[in-house]
Design a protein around this motif. Structure first.
Motif, short mmCIF file in Angstrom:
data_model
loop_
_atom_site.label_atom_id
_atom_site.label_comp_id
_atom_site.label_asym_id
_atom_site.label_seq_id
_atom_site.Cartn_x
_atom_site.Cartn_y
_atom_site.Cartn_z
N THR A 84 32.38 44.87 46.38
CA THR A 84 30.72 45.08 46.00
C THR A 84 30.97 46.85 44.72
O THR A 84 29.98 46.70 43.88
N GLY A 85 32.06 47.01 45.44
CA GLY A 85 32.23 48.35 44.10
C GLY A 85 31.41 49.55 44.55
O GLY A 85 31.03 50.22 44.10
N ARG A 86 30.74 49.20 45.75
CA ARG A 86 29.47 50.32 46.08
C ARG A 86 29.66 50.19 47.01
O ARG A 86 30.74 49.58 48.68
N SER A 87 29.42 51.52 48.43
CA SER A 87 29.61 51.76 50.00
C SER A 87 28.11 51.40 50.48
O SER A 87 27.23 51.26 49.86
N GLU A 106 39.91 54.66 44.61
CA GLU A 106 38.88 54.49 45.16
C GLU A 106 38.18 55.79 44.56
O GLU A 106 39.01 56.79 44.86
N LEU A 140 34.92 57.86 44.50
CA LEU A 140 34.15 58.08 45.41
C LEU A 140 33.66 59.77 44.93
O LEU A 140 34.41 60.73 44.83
N ASP A 168 25.76 40.88 49.62
CA ASP A 168 25.49 41.63 48.68
C ASP A 168 24.14 41.33 47.76
O ASP A 168 24.88 39.72 47.12
N LYS A 169 23.53 41.71 47.37
CA LYS A 169 22.50 41.28 46.41
C LYS A 169 22.25 39.55 46.59
O LYS A 169 21.73 38.83 45.80
N ASP A 219 24.87 53.20 50.35
CA ASP A 219 24.27 52.80 48.70
C ASP A 219 23.04 52.34 49.43
O ASP A 219 22.91 51.40 49.80
N LEU A 251 33.59 48.11 49.75
CA LEU A 251 33.71 48.59 48.70
C LEU A 251 34.56 48.15 47.73
O LEU A 251 34.36 48.02 46.53
#
Lengths: 304, 292
Positions: free
Chosen positions: A298-301, A253, A255, A206-207, A304, A295
């Protein structure tokens, strides 16, 4: 097979890969899982020895891409994200001519090309134009082409992106067969099911950084619960309702379209929700997947 | 899976002999191919390209220039009666214009083969990316590409010169051979320079600019159709600075057999220098472009 220490890749001010450590062993299927823009493809191109390393140390098959590039590339198979098949050539010539680049003699090249057409199940298309092939066939041809030099290490960048489910399964089956034949596979994907199906071990990227590492099972055990209860309520209600039921699971979570309640006993969560007088439009209890791991990390799916 | 071409790629010598430190880069990367081997491995590829494109090439390489010879040399040239001194030693306008036409034809083929097809190999077909995933290096790609274009240029100019020979425009039998080599040199200079330009270009609009501001003025004003002394002193010197003029000058001197060897040496030096500079730029620009 591959060893990276503090590997970085920068394009001007933009740092696509921000220092990763990776170890890939002979015969395993290793995955890079992450959303688009996580730095997976940049990492793959460095491993493929076509993109210079910005800093850090990278060894492929015991060699340094900066000094041994051609020797490394001679032993790699590369299946790029975008098809780079030659549309002007027919299917057979795509294999034959590619083999010549590796210095394989003409007779061996023809033999190999014939074998690989069979492997890719496109023997009857040998004289067809590439543009007349379906998406799945093009992918299989690309993989067949990457095998023309009997590589020790096969790099697959998003191998099934854009394929329909049936074509994906055919491709997965072929990758399994390669793995059983002892070929080391390195795969990038943003599909968690693909990573679960194919990879012995993977890193979640991630990133530009590695967020976690392990087998799919280990990652799920370490970062998620056994089951997940998915609850769908009316649009805009999820945020408020989450507070009312957050004690029912280990974690919750929110969404945009549903709530995910993490618990080892998903059915019990659904029962308890109904007991509290709440009425979800739809419920689903399922096992945790790598998507949930992502998720969590990173707190994101992944989408994204 | 046993590798039957391990020795070809040099992989068997790689790990054992490598020095412990990597700070000093070797002159040649392990497993890199000799220039000849790098091109030889792409022979089959370019052969299929040739098989696919030669028909179109016949029209643009042979037919079009012959139409020019008939229109400019014979029909228009019939009105022109210059004495040989005003035509740089040529006995007729046809004899004057043919060496210039062939030289500028060499430029036209070189430019058209090094513009859109180069962009295509980067952007549309991604051929270069596929080739680079093999032991081939950027340098090998450039070499084979230039070799292919030069085959086109050399064969087209040779046919042109052979077809025109019976019309009695050449003063000696050996002059046209040297003239042909000069035309090949023009091809080399333009192929490498234009390749380096195309390798940097992001969109094809840049080619329109190249043709309108480069190729067309060069064709018209580099001495192919009229002696550059007609341009007046200032523009004459501008014309002398263009690469095509050096090729036209060589090609004509050898064809009409009025050779100024000092000038010929200068012409050759300029074209060779441009070729070498163009080659280095082409390799550098393509290398940067393909790093994504």
């Amino acid at each position: 097979m591959i060893s990276a220490r503090g590997l970085r890749k920068a394009f001007g001010d933009f740092e696509a890969v921000k220092g990763i450590d990776v170890e890939v062993r002979r015969g395993e299927a290793f995955g890079f899982l992450g959303p688009n823009g996580a730095g997976k493809s940049s990492t793959m191109r460095m491993i493929a020895s076509v993109s210079p390393v910005s800093s850090g140390e990278l060894r492929i098959l015991g060699m340094d891409p900066a000094t041994d590039g051609p020797a490394i590339r001679g032993r790699l198979g590369v299946c790029p994200q975008e098809d780079t098949l030659d549309n002007e050539l027919n299917v057979f010539d795509n294999l034959y001519i590619y083999g010549r680049y590796f210095g394989i003699d003409r007779a061996t090249c023809r033999e190999r090309a014939q074998e690989l057409l069979e492997f890719a199940q496109i023997t009857d298309k040998a004289k067809a134009k590439v543009e007349d092939l379906s998406g799945g066939m093009k992918r299989r041809l690309t993989i067949a082409r990457s095998l023309i030099n009997n590589p020790d290490l096969l790099l697959l960048d998003e191998p099934t992106t854009g394929l329909d489910p049936q074509a994906r399964h055919v491709l997965w089956d072929q990758l399994f067969r390669l793995k059983q034949a002892g070929v080391t596979l390195v795969i990038t994907t943003h599909y968690m099911d693909e990573a679960e199906q194919l990879c012995d071990r993977l890193v979640v990227m991630d990133k530009g950084l590695i967020a976690a590492e392990g087998s799919p099972r280990q990652l799920i055990d370490a970062h998620s619960t056994r089951e997940v209860a998915e609850l769908r309520f009316g649009v805009g209600e999820h945020e408020a309702l989450a507070e009312k039921i957050e004690d029912l699971g280990e974690r919750i979570e929110v969404l945009p379209d549903r709530l995910l309640v993490y618990s080892d006993h998903g059915e019990d969560v659904v029962t308890a929700v109904l007991d509290r007088g709440l009425h979800p439009i739809a419920t689903l209890v399922r096992r945790s997947t790598l998507e949930d791991v992502f998720l969590r990390l990173t707190g994101r799916s992944l989408a994204d | 899976m046993a590798s039957d071409m391990a020795s070809d790629t040099g992989s068997d010598t790689a790990s054992g002999t490598k020095p412990p430190t990597t700070s000093a880069r070797p002159v040649r990367p392990t497993g890199s191919l000799s220039a000849w081997e790098g091109m030889a491995r792409q022979y089959d590829y370019w052969l299929t390209v040739l098989k696919r494109t030669w028909r179109g090439g016949v029209v643009s390489s042979f037919l079009t220039p012959l139409l020019y010879v008939v229109a400019m040399g014979v029909l228009l040239g019939g009105f022109i009666e210059g004495d040989p001194d005003r035509l740089e030693g040529a006995s007729s306008y046809l004899a004057f214009v043919v060496p210039g036409l062939v030289a500028s034809h060499a430029m036209t083929i070189a430019v058209s083969e090094s513009t859109y097809p180069v962009m295509g190999s980067i952007k549309w077909h991604k051929t270069f990316f596929a080739q680079l995933a093999t032991p081939l290096a950027v340098r090998d790609l450039v070499n084979a590409y230039v070799a292919f274009v030069m085959f086109r240029v050399a064969s087209a100019c040779a046919v042109f010169m052979l077809v025109i020979a019976p019309f009695g425009v050449f003063a000696t039998w050996w002059g046209p051979i040297l003239a042909w080599l000069s035309q090949v040199l023009v091809g080399f200079a333009f192929t490498t320079l234009v390749f380096s330009y195309s390798a940097r270009l992001k969109s094809e609009e840049g080619f329109g600019l190249l043709f309108r501001l480069g190729v067309i003025p060069l064709t018209l004003f580099s001495g192919a159709f009229f002696p550059i002394s007609n341009l007046g002193p200032v523009l004459e010197w501008v014309a002398r600075l263009t690469p095509l003029w050096h090729g036209v000058s060589l090609s004509r001197m050898f064809c009409v057999d009025r050779i100024d060897w000092a000038l010929a040496a200068l012409n050759v030096t300029v074209l060779v220098t441009l070729t070498v500079v163009g080659w280095f730029l082409a390799v550098r620009n393509l290398d940067r472009r393909l790093e994504v």
